[in-house]
Design an enzyme around this catalytic site. Structure first.
Site, mmCIF file in Angstrom:
data_model
loop_
_atom_site.group_PDB
_atom_site.id
_atom_site.type_symbol
_atom_site.label_atom_id
_atom_site.label_comp_id
_atom_site.label_asym_id
_atom_site.label_seq_id
_atom_site.Cartn_x
_atom_site.Cartn_y
_atom_site.Cartn_z
ATOM 1 N N ASP A 108 0.842 -1.200 0.000
ATOM 2 C CA ASP A 108 0.000 0.000 0.000
ATOM 3 C C ASP A 108 0.874 1.245 0.000
ATOM 4 O O ASP A 108 2.053 1.206 0.375
ATOM 5 C CB ASP A 108 -0.967 0.015 1.190
ATOM 6 N N GLU B 254 -0.017 -0.853 5.845
ATOM 7 C CA GLU B 254 1.028 -0.273 6.685
ATOM 8 C C GLU B 254 0.794 1.217 6.881
ATOM 9 O O GLU B 254 0.962 1.743 7.968
ATOM 10 C CB GLU B 254 2.409 -0.509 6.057
HETATM 11 N N1 BES Z 1 8.509 3.220 5.526
HETATM 12 C C1 BES Z 1 7.852 4.138 6.360
HETATM 13 C C2 BES Z 1 8.493 4.294 7.724
HETATM 14 C C3 BES Z 1 9.937 4.670 7.713
HETATM 15 C C4 BES Z 1 10.418 5.649 6.876
HETATM 16 C C5 BES Z 1 10.778 4.043 8.574
HETATM 17 C C6 BES Z 1 11.739 5.982 6.879
HETATM 18 C C7 BES Z 1 12.095 4.365 8.588
HETATM 19 C C8 BES Z 1 12.577 5.334 7.736
HETATM 20 C C9 BES Z 1 6.419 3.684 6.556
HETATM 21 O O1 BES Z 1 5.803 3.331 5.352
HETATM 22 C C10 BES Z 1 5.605 4.804 7.125
HETATM 23 O O2 BES Z 1 5.441 5.793 6.472
HETATM 24 N N2 BES Z 1 5.074 4.608 8.323
HETATM 25 C C11 BES Z 1 4.166 5.527 8.914
HETATM 26 C C12 BES Z 1 3.460 4.873 10.058
HETATM 27 C C13 BES Z 1 2.012 4.589 9.841
HETATM 28 C C14 BES Z 1 1.346 4.077 11.075
HETATM 29 C C15 BES Z 1 1.234 5.629 9.140
HETATM 30 C C16 BES Z 1 4.901 6.714 9.471
HETATM 31 O O3 BES Z 1 6.047 6.571 9.938
HETATM 32 O O4 BES Z 1 4.313 7.777 9.460
HETATM 33 MN MN MN Z 2 6.986 2.119 4.246
HETATM 34 MN MN MN Z 3 5.149 5.213 4.367
#
Ligand code: BES
Ligand code: MN
Ligand code: MN
Length: 472
Positions: free
Chosen positions: A105, A169
């Site tokens: 996603d 995710e």
């Molecule tokens: N891949 C990201 C998280 C990430 C980015 C980890 C860069 C380490 C380095 C992930 O897809 C993401 O965007 N996660 C969200 C969390 C979610 C609960 C919406 C975030 O971190 O905002």
């Molecule tokens: Mn991600």
């Molecule tokens: Mn992300």
């Protein structure tokens, strides 16, 4: 299973096969790019219900692809609209089990008019592929899928590989959390591989030893039964936007300190050793501020370094404020209700649930007495810190050394991946090492992945699989 592994023992197996994955990536470059582009064409935006069918389509596309690569088990689990793609490679007795986690996603692409090419028409410009999801996470997870293809050896890969690729995710991972609660066997493996984070810098691969957690909520303030004419009642009627703005302003001091009682109590500061290591990383505050952040100043608690503020301290951010009149022209109204979307990033040893309680209590206390305050939880994630001494970490380091010419640096990240703690719940080391670059613009317009980074990913993860297979 990890006893008695020495570097010497591992090294003996490396060189004869090193070229296989490299040759594979070179020979198949065009096809590898075209396949990724096909995947990126599907607008699998999980945060928007209008795209539920596209999420399903992305899952089916991936499932079909994994079947085509010879996975004997491929299933779509737990949801019609955002299924978890679960696949198992051919069974190779006596070899380690590696679980690959990723997500198909993506975030919404807006603002659309800032894209130089449409977000779901993947376009190669220079050395990059531009598309929503190019780096987060379709491009990165697909490089692992292609690495699996590279080492699949006509049905006999060097290890047992399983894929767990979710479609929620970006919206909190609800479906996968439920699945993992029921199916603990899925994480009963020898290592988990996650590529959903960038290098530290170009040429500088990283092993992530920590992620921040998240507590995302909506704060709604109501001051009236319904909207009122601001001429007839202005001067006496409490304005919900004003009350909300006061409430929010009370939650953070100008110094950057978050004024939520108890919030910092659980915060464990990184060790001196870890902070010393961070201080040795190449980092120019000026370049970071002007090049990446694009601001006149960096905010937050100034007595901590920017890296510690991003990796080791909690935050409170306001994402948007809704309510009242925001249309064209003017409307003289006193809004009855106003809502802010806010989130806190969390660090070890904070807990999303506890922080939600602290936020709700603080918001109520910070609001004017005549306002009704409601705090609604949207989603969350607990923070992660990992011990990275298990052998798979040395093997991913070796793979990066061979392909990139540099060992990955241990760093933390400010982002969150909600299911990571659950992936490690069976005791398996969770190897978090991606192949994107810090300027890939994830969640922003013109998201991209470097063509060379993607191909390097195929080689690094292919090598990792081979090296894992040689572990006795
Ligand atoms: N891949 C990201 C998280 C990430 C980015 C980890 C860069 C380490 C380095 C992930 O897809 C993401 O965007 N996660 C969200 C969390 C979610 C609960 C919406 C975030 O971190 O905002
Ligand atoms: Mn991600
Ligand atoms: Mn992300």
């Amino acid at each position: 299973m990890w006893d008695n592994v020495s570097a010497v023992q591992v090294r003996r197996y490396i060189w004869p096969t090193m070229n296989d994955v490299t040759t594979f990536a070179r020979k198949n470059e065009r096809r590898l790019l075209n396949e990724l582009r096909a995947f990126l064409t599907i607008p699998s935006i999980s945060t928007t219900p209008a795209h539920d069918r596209d999420c399903r389509r992305a899952a089916e596309w991936l499932a079909e692809h994994l079947r085509h690569l010879g996975c004997p088990t491929v299933e779509l689990l737990s949801s019609d609209t955002h299924p978890v793609v679960w696949a198992k490679g051919p069974r190779v007795p006596g070899r380690p089990n590696v679980l690959v986690y990723g997500h198909y996603d993506v975030q919404p692409p807006d603002p659309l008019d800032e894209w130089e090419s449409p977000p779901f028409q993947p376009t190669i410009r220079g050395n990059n592929i531009y598309a929503r999801g190019a780096t987060d996470d379709k491009g990165q997870v697909f490089s692992i899928v292609k690495a699996f293809e590279a080492v699949a050896n006509g049905g006999r890969p060097p290890i047992n590989v399983a894929f767990l690729i979710e479609g929620q995710e970006e919206s909190g991972s609800g479906v996968l959390f439920d699945l993992l609660a029921k199916r603990r066997d899925l994480v009963d493996v020898d290592a988990v591989l996650v590529a959903d984070m960038p290098y530290y810098a170009p040429g500088w691969p990283a092993i992530e030893v920590g992620l921040r957690g998240l507590c995302y909520a909506e704060i709604t303030v109501r001051t009236l039964k319904s909207d009122l004419h601001s001429g007839l009642y202005g001067g006496v009627a409490p304005n919900a936007h004003e009350a909300l703005v006061h409430t929010l302003a009370n939650l953070k001091a100008p110094s950057g300190r978050i004024k939520i009682p108890g919030l910092y109590e659980a915060v464990a500061r990184p060790s001196t050793k870890e902070r010393d290591a961070w201080a040795k990383l190449p980092f120019s505050e000026h370049k970071f501020r002007t090049g990446e952040v694009g601001s006149k100043a960096l905010t937050g608690l100034q007595r901590y370094s920017p890296l510690e503020r991003i990796w080791g301290l909690p935050t409170l951010d306001i994402h948007g404020i809704m309510g009242g009149f925001t249309g064209e022209g003017a409307k003289t109204v006193i809004p009855a209700a106003a809502t802010a979307k806010v989130s806190l990033r969390l660090v070890p040893n904070q807990k999303a649930k506890t922080v939600l309680r602290q936020l709700a209590k603080a918001a109520k206390a910070a609001a004017p007495p005549f306002a009704d305050v409601k705090v609604e939880f949207i989603h969350g994630a607990d923070p992660v810190v990992l011990d990275v001494t298990a052998p798979p970490f040395a093997l991913i380091a070796q793979a990066f050394r061979e392909v990139e010419g540099r060992e990955p640096v241990p760093i933390r990240s400010g982002g969150s991946i909600p299911v990571v703690p659950a992936l490690g719940a069976g005791g398996a080391p969770v190897v978090m090492a991606g192949i994107g670059l810090p300027d890939d613009r994830l969640h922003a317009p013109n998201e991209k992945i470097g063509v060379d980074q993607y191909l390097k990913g195929v080689r690094v993860f292919g090598r990792f699989f081979q090296l894992m297979g040689d572990l006795k």
